[in-house]
Design a protein around this motif. Sequence first.
Motif, PDB file in Angstrom:
ATOM      1  N   ASP A 129      27.309  50.142 -21.286  1.00  0.00           N
ATOM      2  CA  ASP A 129      26.175  50.818 -20.641  1.00  0.00           C
ATOM      3  C   ASP A 129      25.129  51.297 -21.650  1.00  0.00           C
TER       4      ASP A 129
ATOM      5  N   THR B 158      27.563  51.001 -27.005  1.00  0.00           N
ATOM      6  CA  THR B 158      28.800  50.512 -26.382  1.00  0.00           C
ATOM      7  C   THR B 158      28.844  48.983 -26.351  1.00  0.00           C
TER       8      THR B 158
ATOM      9  N   MET C 201      39.496  50.814 -19.556  1.00  0.00           N
ATOM     10  CA  MET C 201      38.597  51.733 -20.264  1.00  0.00           C
ATOM     11  C   MET C 201      37.605  52.309 -19.257  1.00  0.00           C
ATOM     12  N   TYR C 202      37.314  53.581 -19.411  1.00  0.00           N
ATOM     13  CA  TYR C 202      36.398  54.245 -18.477  1.00  0.00           C
ATOM     14  C   TYR C 202      35.873  55.529 -19.113  1.00  0.00           C
ATOM     15  N   LYS C 203      34.876  56.117 -18.471  1.00  0.00           N
ATOM     16  CA  LYS C 203      34.329  57.400 -18.916  1.00  0.00           C
ATOM     17  C   LYS C 203      34.157  58.304 -17.711  1.00  0.00           C
ATOM     18  N   LYS C 204      34.558  59.562 -17.884  1.00  0.00           N
ATOM     19  CA  LYS C 204      34.391  60.561 -16.825  1.00  0.00           C
ATOM     20  C   LYS C 204      33.398  61.617 -17.292  1.00  0.00           C
ATOM     21  N   ILE C 205      32.474  61.977 -16.424  1.00  0.00           N
ATOM     22  CA  ILE C 205      31.510  63.035 -16.742  1.00  0.00           C
ATOM     23  C   ILE C 205      31.479  64.021 -15.577  1.00  0.00           C
TER      24      ILE C 205
ATOM     25  N   LYS D   6      23.770  59.182 -15.452  1.00  0.00           N
ATOM     26  CA  LYS D   6      24.101  60.142 -16.507  1.00  0.00           C
ATOM     27  C   LYS D   6      23.048  61.231 -16.606  1.00  0.00           C
TER      28      LYS D   6
ATOM     29  N   PHE E 155      31.813  58.544 -12.680  1.00  0.00           N
ATOM     30  CA  PHE E 155      32.914  57.723 -13.198  1.00  0.00           C
ATOM     31  C   PHE E 155      32.352  56.357 -13.558  1.00  0.00           C
ATOM     32  N   ILE E 156      32.477  55.993 -14.847  1.00  0.00           N
ATOM     33  CA  ILE E 156      31.942  54.719 -15.345  1.00  0.00           C
ATOM     34  C   ILE E 156      33.110  53.829 -15.764  1.00  0.00           C
TER      35      ILE E 156
ATOM     36  N   TYR F 287      34.402  50.932 -17.719  1.00  0.00           N
ATOM     37  CA  TYR F 287      33.988  49.977 -18.741  1.00  0.00           C
ATOM     38  C   TYR F 287      34.740  48.653 -18.577  1.00  0.00           C
TER      39      TYR F 287
END
Length: 372
Positions: free
Chosen positions: A142, A146, A262-266, A286, A300-301, A303
């Motif tokens: 994103d 990355t 793989m992921y990202k939480k914000i 974001k 929730f992204i 990857y």
Amino acid sequence: MSKLVLMQGNEACVEGAIKAGMKFYAGYPISPASEIAEISSVKLPKVGGRFIQMEDEIAGAAATVGAALTGIKSMTATSGPGFSLKQEIIGYASMAEIPCVIVDVMRGGPSTGLPTSVSQGDVMQSKWGTHGDHPVIVIAPDSVATIYELTIKSFNYAEKYRVPVILLLDEVIAHMRESVELKDDIEIINRKIPKGKENFISHELTEDFVPSMAPLGEGYKFHVTGLSHDETGYPSNSNEIAKNLIDRLLNKIEKNKDDISMYKKINTDHCKTLIVTFGSTARVCKELVLEERIEDLGLFIPYTIWPFPDKALLKILEENEINKIIVPELNAGQLVSEVKAIVGDKCKVVALNKYCGEIFNINEIKDALKED
């Protein structure tokens, strides 16, 4: 040691590939992925690698797979129409377990569509584009940073699991420029090489479902085919052997999903509304979550688009009283189907779609948040 460099997304892809050990690139020019080929043609010879422009997209994929069989880390890049043409070779690489990386810089479609405009319309093609049940890993960055990091991951996964890996970019992040930290201390994974040439079995069932891989031309005896085959690699019409083969090919991804995901939480600790999105669309979201700080909104992204990190998403639902999930994507609705299948009746899942060749603006996301 590391250094901070301003670079374009497509350039970051090449830098990451070379860092991962890429020594061969074969492809064909296509917008908006052409810079990947152009930069590879300049940089690969400097590290002892080879670049070749093939006569078409199919040949580009075939040459990439052929080079990978000799033990060389290989990559090709394309966009939507070219990605469609490469699918038969991707299926071959899946069946023969040939590690390689295929970059798809998504643009508007179908057909020639919008060659220089953004889209996220290849989500389903990346998983189901080739025929039959087959293993695949699909990774979606994103940002330019990355792209660099996840290109390296793509090569690592390809080598570790003997599988083609799809790196799914979109036109916006491929062409934008940002600062990237080029780190030296990054893990690089190479494929498992057989311990000896005696009694080598090229497709044996191992504990992790991933057999070792011998390079062509170094004296190992093995057979490579796209036909259903037994553990020695030779074709077989046995129903039992066919089932066991497909089971193993699928299990090497499914049973290692926790390692791959793989992921990202914000801001997902106490959220009531959750956005699930990827690529350039995640950047817009974001800003809502981090800068405008909309109350009770989490992001929730994923990857890894495939396999989707379903456990992580379900854990967020278990830990929060989420009323609604919004899935914005630059297509007519693709990732939303997977999210709905995972979530079931736990909460409402809403699709937010745009497919005119431009990214979402913040107000479009805000308006969707207000709707019932």
